[in-house]
Scaffold this motif. Sequence first.
Motif, PDB file in Angstrom:
ATOM      1  N   ILE A   1      -0.251   4.686  12.025  1.00 43.36           N
ATOM      2  CA  ILE A   1      -0.070   3.308  11.538  1.00 43.36           C
ATOM      3  C   ILE A   1      -1.393   2.767  11.011  1.00 43.36           C
ATOM      4  CG2 ILE A   1       0.426   0.929  12.245  1.00 43.36           C
ATOM      5  CD1 ILE A   1       2.479   2.163  14.235  1.00 43.36           C
ATOM      6  N   LYS A   2      -2.469   3.004  11.752  1.00 41.38           N
ATOM      7  CA  LYS A   2      -3.790   2.540  11.320  1.00 41.38           C
ATOM      8  C   LYS A   2      -4.171   3.170   9.981  1.00 41.38           C
ATOM      9  CE  LYS A   2      -8.605   2.242  12.715  1.00 41.38           C
ATOM     10  NZ  LYS A   2      -9.613   2.645  13.680  1.00 41.38           N
ATOM     11  N   GLY A   3      -3.893   4.464   9.835  1.00 42.93           N
ATOM     12  CA  GLY A   3      -4.189   5.144   8.575  1.00 42.93           C
ATOM     13  C   GLY A   3      -3.407   4.561   7.416  1.00 42.93           C
ATOM     14  N   GLU A   4      -2.138   4.273   7.646  1.00 42.23           N
ATOM     15  CA  GLU A   4      -1.307   3.675   6.599  1.00 42.23           C
ATOM     16  C   GLU A   4      -1.798   2.275   6.239  1.00 42.23           C
ATOM     17  OE1 GLU A   4       1.175   5.103   4.783  1.00 42.23           O
ATOM     18  OE2 GLU A   4       0.550   6.934   5.809  1.00 42.23           O
ATOM     19  N   LEU A   5      -2.174   1.500   7.237  1.00 41.83           N
ATOM     20  CA  LEU A   5      -2.708   0.162   6.977  1.00 41.83           C
ATOM     21  C   LEU A   5      -4.021   0.229   6.198  1.00 41.83           C
ATOM     22  CD1 LEU A   5      -1.982  -1.670  10.351  1.00 41.83           C
ATOM     23  CD2 LEU A   5      -0.932  -2.133   8.127  1.00 41.83           C
ATOM     24  N   THR A   6      -4.877   1.162   6.584  1.00 43.85           N
ATOM     25  CA  THR A   6      -6.151   1.332   5.879  1.00 43.85           C
ATOM     26  C   THR A   6      -5.911   1.698   4.424  1.00 43.85           C
ATOM     27  OG1 THR A   6      -7.276   1.993   7.916  1.00 43.85           O
ATOM     28  CG2 THR A   6      -8.323   2.640   5.848  1.00 43.85           C
ATOM     29  N   LYS A   7      -4.970   2.614   4.175  1.00 49.52           N
ATOM     30  CA  LYS A   7      -4.634   2.989   2.795  1.00 49.52           C
ATOM     31  C   LYS A   7      -4.124   1.784   2.012  1.00 49.52           C
ATOM     32  CE  LYS A   7      -1.715   6.370   3.113  1.00 49.52           C
ATOM     33  NZ  LYS A   7      -0.828   7.521   2.888  1.00 49.52           N
ATOM     34  N   ALA A   8      -3.259   1.007   2.632  1.00 45.33           N
ATOM     35  CA  ALA A   8      -2.690  -0.160   1.945  1.00 45.33           C
ATOM     36  C   ALA A   8      -3.761  -1.200   1.644  1.00 45.33           C
ATOM     37  CB  ALA A   8      -1.577  -0.774   2.793  1.00 45.33           C
ATOM     38  N   ILE A   9      -4.647  -1.450   2.600  1.00 47.86           N
ATOM     39  CA  ILE A   9      -5.722  -2.432   2.398  1.00 47.86           C
ATOM     40  C   ILE A   9      -6.672  -1.947   1.310  1.00 47.86           C
ATOM     41  CG2 ILE A   9      -7.766  -3.468   3.479  1.00 47.86           C
ATOM     42  CD1 ILE A   9      -6.057  -3.519   6.110  1.00 47.86           C
ATOM     43  N   ASP A  10      -7.048  -0.672   1.380  1.00 47.00           N
ATOM     44  CA  ASP A  10      -7.951  -0.118   0.372  1.00 47.00           C
ATOM     45  C   ASP A  10      -7.322  -0.142  -1.021  1.00 47.00           C
ATOM     46  OD1 ASP A  10      -9.847   0.293   2.311  1.00 47.00           O
ATOM     47  OD2 ASP A  10      -9.550   2.467   2.442  1.00 47.00           O
ATOM     48  N   ALA A  11      -6.036   0.172  -1.091  1.00 51.32           N
ATOM     49  CA  ALA A  11      -5.347   0.142  -2.390  1.00 51.32           C
ATOM     50  C   ALA A  11      -5.307  -1.280  -2.930  1.00 51.32           C
ATOM     51  CB  ALA A  11      -3.937   0.698  -2.240  1.00 51.32           C
ATOM     52  N   ARG A  12      -5.084  -2.219  -2.071  1.00 54.14           N
ATOM     53  CA  ARG A  12      -5.027  -3.628  -2.482  1.00 54.14           C
ATOM     54  C   ARG A  12      -6.385  -4.107  -2.993  1.00 54.14           C
ATOM     55  NH1 ARG A  12      -1.382  -7.724  -3.543  1.00 54.14           N
ATOM     56  NH2 ARG A  12      -2.266  -9.669  -2.873  1.00 54.14           N
TER      57      ARG A  12
ATOM     58  N   PRO B   1     -11.463   3.415  -2.968  1.00 49.91           N
ATOM     59  CA  PRO B   1     -10.932   4.754  -2.690  1.00 49.91           C
ATOM     60  C   PRO B   1     -10.471   4.831  -1.239  1.00 49.91           C
ATOM     61  CG  PRO B   1     -13.292   4.842  -3.186  1.00 49.91           C
ATOM     62  CD  PRO B   1     -12.866   3.415  -3.291  1.00 49.91           C
ATOM     63  N   ARG B   2      -9.514   5.693  -1.002  1.00 46.59           N
ATOM     64  CA  ARG B   2      -8.940   5.846   0.334  1.00 46.59           C
ATOM     65  C   ARG B   2      -9.930   6.511   1.283  1.00 46.59           C
ATOM     66  NH1 ARG B   2      -5.825   8.946   3.663  1.00 46.59           N
ATOM     67  NH2 ARG B   2      -5.576  10.886   2.563  1.00 46.59           N
ATOM     68  N   ARG B   3     -10.032   5.942   2.482  1.00 47.45           N
ATOM     69  CA  ARG B   3     -10.848   6.548   3.548  1.00 47.45           C
ATOM     70  C   ARG B   3      -9.950   7.408   4.409  1.00 47.45           C
ATOM     71  NH1 ARG B   3     -12.859   0.914   4.646  1.00 47.45           N
ATOM     72  NH2 ARG B   3     -11.291   1.010   6.263  1.00 47.45           N
ATOM     73  N   GLU B   4     -10.528   8.486   4.968  1.00 52.34           N
ATOM     74  CA  GLU B   4      -9.766   9.329   5.892  1.00 52.34           C
ATOM     75  C   GLU B   4      -9.627   8.591   7.217  1.00 52.34           C
ATOM     76  OE1 GLU B   4      -8.205  12.271   5.430  1.00 52.34           O
ATOM     77  OE2 GLU B   4      -8.688  11.910   3.332  1.00 52.34           O
ATOM     78  N   PRO B   5      -8.406   8.572   7.796  1.00 48.04           N
ATOM     79  CA  PRO B   5      -8.228   7.891   9.090  1.00 48.04           C
ATOM     80  C   PRO B   5      -8.937   8.655  10.188  1.00 48.04           C
ATOM     81  CG  PRO B   5      -6.216   9.000   8.434  1.00 48.04           C
ATOM     82  CD  PRO B   5      -7.189   9.141   7.290  1.00 48.04           C
ATOM     83  N   GLU B   6      -9.298   7.915  11.240  1.00 50.13           N
ATOM     84  CA  GLU B   6      -9.934   8.549  12.399  1.00 50.13           C
ATOM     85  C   GLU B   6      -8.923   9.413  13.110  1.00 50.13           C
ATOM     86  OE1 GLU B   6     -11.827   5.766  15.018  1.00 50.13           O
ATOM     87  OE2 GLU B   6     -12.476   4.520  13.363  1.00 50.13           O
ATOM     88  N   LYS B   7      -9.393  10.545  13.633  1.00 52.53           N
ATOM     89  CA  LYS B   7      -8.534  11.435  14.398  1.00 52.53           C
ATOM     90  C   LYS B   7      -8.384  10.865  15.801  1.00 52.53           C
ATOM     91  CE  LYS B   7      -8.709  15.187  11.610  1.00 52.53           C
ATOM     92  NZ  LYS B   7      -7.644  15.667  10.916  1.00 52.53           N
TER      93      LYS B   7
END
Length: 98
Positions: free
Chosen positions: A74-85, A89-95
């Motif tokens: 979920i955090k990764g998806e939110l980060t992608k959405a925020i970055d896209a907005r 560029p997209r950041r890799e989510p934390e493992k």
Amino acid sequence: MNLKLDLPDDLFDAQFTESDFAARVRELAILELVRVKRIHEHEAKEMLALERYELVERMKAAGIAPTEDVFAEIKGELTKAIDARRGRPRREPEKPRG
């Protein structure tokens, strides 16, 4: 709750005991209760007398995503959405740790 299975006696022997089978069925039933969200992971951990990492391993082996993996996704998806907005560029989510 006690369940009774009607199985032939000759299925079990010294290498595959009835008590080992019963313990495995109990574990799978508890994991299924986690999957269908009838019990929480911490309850399953207590019922199975496992450490957290052991429960996570068994959940993953049963195809159940542990909470920390779900949150990381979920955090990764939110980060992608925020970055896209923001046009970044997209950041890799934390493992997840575990």
